[in-house]
Write a protein that holds these residues in place. Structure first.
Motif, PDB file in Angstrom:
ATOM      1  N   SER A  11     -15.152  -5.709  -0.684  1.00 51.79           N
ATOM      2  CA  SER A  11     -14.755  -4.988  -1.885  1.00 51.79           C
ATOM      3  C   SER A  11     -13.953  -3.760  -1.505  1.00 51.79           C
ATOM      4  O   SER A  11     -14.158  -3.140  -0.468  1.00 51.79           O
ATOM      5  CB  SER A  11     -15.981  -4.625  -2.708  1.00 51.79           C
ATOM      6  N   SER A  12     -13.009  -3.415  -2.366  1.00 53.43           N
ATOM      7  CA  SER A  12     -12.070  -2.340  -2.063  1.00 53.43           C
ATOM      8  C   SER A  12     -12.506  -1.003  -2.657  1.00 53.43           C
ATOM      9  O   SER A  12     -12.039   0.046  -2.236  1.00 53.43           O
ATOM     10  CB  SER A  12     -10.688  -2.717  -2.607  1.00 53.43           C
ATOM     11  N   ALA A  13     -13.398  -1.040  -3.639  1.00 52.06           N
ATOM     12  CA  ALA A  13     -13.785   0.199  -4.324  1.00 52.06           C
ATOM     13  C   ALA A  13     -14.420   1.229  -3.374  1.00 52.06           C
ATOM     14  O   ALA A  13     -14.096   2.418  -3.462  1.00 52.06           O
ATOM     15  CB  ALA A  13     -14.709  -0.107  -5.501  1.00 52.06           C
ATOM     16  N   LEU A  20     -10.693   9.036  -1.479  1.00 51.16           N
ATOM     17  CA  LEU A  20     -10.605  10.122  -2.461  1.00 51.16           C
ATOM     18  C   LEU A  20     -11.462  11.310  -2.043  1.00 51.16           C
ATOM     19  O   LEU A  20     -11.042  12.460  -2.159  1.00 51.16           O
ATOM     20  CB  LEU A  20     -11.067   9.616  -3.828  1.00 51.16           C
TER      21      LEU A  20
ATOM     22  N   VAL B 146      -7.315   5.402  -7.820  1.00 46.17           N
ATOM     23  CA  VAL B 146      -7.212   6.579  -6.956  1.00 46.17           C
ATOM     24  C   VAL B 146      -6.220   7.649  -7.412  1.00 46.17           C
ATOM     25  O   VAL B 146      -6.540   8.834  -7.400  1.00 46.17           O
ATOM     26  CB  VAL B 146      -6.921   6.205  -5.481  1.00 46.17           C
ATOM     27  N   ARG B 188     -18.008  -6.146  -9.252  1.00 41.51           N
ATOM     28  CA  ARG B 188     -17.568  -6.979  -8.130  1.00 41.51           C
ATOM     29  C   ARG B 188     -17.140  -6.132  -6.933  1.00 41.51           C
ATOM     30  O   ARG B 188     -16.942  -6.645  -5.837  1.00 41.51           O
ATOM     31  CB  ARG B 188     -16.389  -7.828  -8.622  1.00 41.51           C
ATOM     32  N   GLY B 189     -16.962  -4.833  -7.160  1.00 36.89           N
ATOM     33  CA  GLY B 189     -16.565  -3.951  -6.063  1.00 36.89           C
ATOM     34  C   GLY B 189     -15.070  -3.773  -5.934  1.00 36.89           C
ATOM     35  O   GLY B 189     -14.574  -3.247  -4.951  1.00 36.89           O
ATOM     36  N   ASP B 190     -14.321  -4.204  -6.945  1.00 34.60           N
ATOM     37  CA  ASP B 190     -12.869  -4.086  -6.885  1.00 34.60           C
ATOM     38  C   ASP B 190     -12.331  -2.946  -7.720  1.00 34.60           C
ATOM     39  O   ASP B 190     -11.127  -2.794  -7.882  1.00 34.60           O
ATOM     40  CB  ASP B 190     -12.210  -5.398  -7.350  1.00 34.60           C
ATOM     41  N   MET B 191     -13.212  -2.172  -8.299  1.00 36.95           N
ATOM     42  CA  MET B 191     -12.766  -1.036  -9.104  1.00 36.95           C
ATOM     43  C   MET B 191     -13.819   0.070  -8.942  1.00 36.95           C
ATOM     44  O   MET B 191     -15.011  -0.226  -8.838  1.00 36.95           O
ATOM     45  CB  MET B 191     -12.669  -1.456 -10.577  1.00 36.95           C
ATOM     46  N   LEU B 192     -13.344   1.316  -8.899  1.00 36.17           N
ATOM     47  CA  LEU B 192     -14.283   2.438  -8.814  1.00 36.17           C
ATOM     48  C   LEU B 192     -15.281   2.354  -9.961  1.00 36.17           C
ATOM     49  O   LEU B 192     -14.914   2.051 -11.089  1.00 36.17           O
ATOM     50  CB  LEU B 192     -13.523   3.762  -8.898  1.00 36.17           C
TER      51      LEU B 192
END
Lengths: 87, 271
Positions: A11-13, A20, B146, B188-192
């Motif tokens: 995951s990219s978050a 940040l 970001v 899913r972990g693809d967005m903050l």
């Protein structure tokens, strides 16, 4: 291919969050002195130019802001022919 | 007592104008006299989102320069008689706004309204600083992304330094409005996630507006999303946020998170 991607899904978050946090820690600390890199570059160059001839186009200044330490890398090319100036 | 709210973000395209229209209408729906003011001189759009683009005669700059009276420039909403719009000028540039002129207009508006909602332009220049100058409350609109979070952080710094309140040693009340949130992608972990953004910006949350087709639909129609379909997910989020602005305490829900088993499977696949 896609099935491998499915299993090794990263995951990219969390990366976004970490980047940040590091960036903002620095930006909050350096409000009002945003041109610090430029100031350092000029002053360091001035010191070195007192002793050797420096081609200003062949100077690179890099900054890497880490979580705990910031490194400033100043890379100055001194041509062999430049010669050391008389003190 | 009139409350001055600035809707701001630094970054463009995150939903300031949509949020201004939706919150303004939501407050007016509570029967409180509300004016939404467009500070984006040269690139006005609040009139369009509110569906009043064909009724603009005078604008904020005309009032500041004394070419029109405030009452002549304000446009009353056709759906809500407690809602008014003060449009920005389309033909001038942002230098036409002067600090003294803006102060005069704000003082005059305070006499007649319960809520003055200022729609800030993007950026950190004159238009943006003048929009926040007189604010009691700031709604910082942020996307879970970001560059938006970084710019919001910068704006929060300006709110603590460049406003009238800050200069008097007082604080501007700051609230985070998270927009375009997609609970499935965050899970899913693809967005903050909401908590990530809250931890980084550390200002209290006033609402989470989900990514939704209803927002575009409403702007196509020229209606604030709270008026276009008051039962849509974004409308509910804005209506709740307006209640919190007005001082009510209600629990924050994350839109789209309470999915059933099937919803989860199909939601993931669709996204």
């Amino acid at each position: 291919m896609s099935i491998f991607r499915f299993f090794s899904k990263q995951s990219s978050a969390p990366t976004a969050r970490e980047r940040l946090q590091v960036l903002l820690a620095h930006e909050r600390a350096s409000v009002g002195q945003s041109d610090l890199v430029a100031v350092l570059r000029e002053e360091i160059l001035a010191v070195i130019a007192k002793h050797v001839q420096v081609d200003r186009d062949r100077v690179s200044v890099k900054m890497d802001r880490g979580e705990h330490v910031t490194t400033l890398e100043v890379d100055i090319e001194i041509p062999i022919t430049a010669g050391v100036r008389a003190a | 007592m009139a409350k001055v709210v600035v809707v701001t973000s630094g970054k463009g395209g995150v939903g300031k104008t949509t949020s201004t229209a939706a919150l303004g209408a939501a407050l007016a729906q509570r029967n409180e006299k509300t004016v939404v003011v467009d500070f984006d001189v040269g690139l006005r759009n609040l009139d369009l989102v509110m569906g009043a683009e064909r009724r603009v005669v005078y604008d904020l700059v005309n009032v500041i320069q004394g070419d029109a009276k405030l009452t002549q420039a304000m446009i009353r909403d056709k759906r809500l008689e407690t809602l008014f719009l003060l449009p920005a000028s389309q033909t001038r540039d942002k230098d036409a706004l002067t600090p003294e002129g803006v102060e005069r207009v704000m003082d005059e508006l305070k006499k007649h309204f319960d809520w003055i909602i200022c729609d800030s332009p993007a950026g950190i220049e004159r238009g943006a600083t003048l929009a926040m100058r007189h604010a009691d409350v700031a709604v910082v609109v942020t996307n879970p992304e970001v560059s938006s979070v970084r710019d919001s952080d910068r704006i929060i710094g300006l709110l603590d330094a460049k406003t009238e309140r800050a200069e008097r040693g007082e604080r501007v009340e700051k609230h985070l409005l998270l927009t375009r949130y997609d609970a499935v992608r965050a899970e899913r972990g693809d967005m903050l996630k909401v908590d990530d953004v809250l931890e980084i910006l550390s200002i209290p949350l006033i609402g989470i507006v989900p990514e939704s087709a209803d927002v575009l639909k409403a702007s196509n129609l020229g209606a604030p999303v709270t008026l276009a379909d008051s039962r849509s997910a974004p409308a509910i989020a804005y209506l709740d946020a307006a209640r919190r602005l007005a001082g009510e305490t209600l629990p924050i829900t994350i839109p789209g998170e309470k999915r059933g088993f099937l919803g989860k499977i199909f939601g993931r696949r669709a996204a």
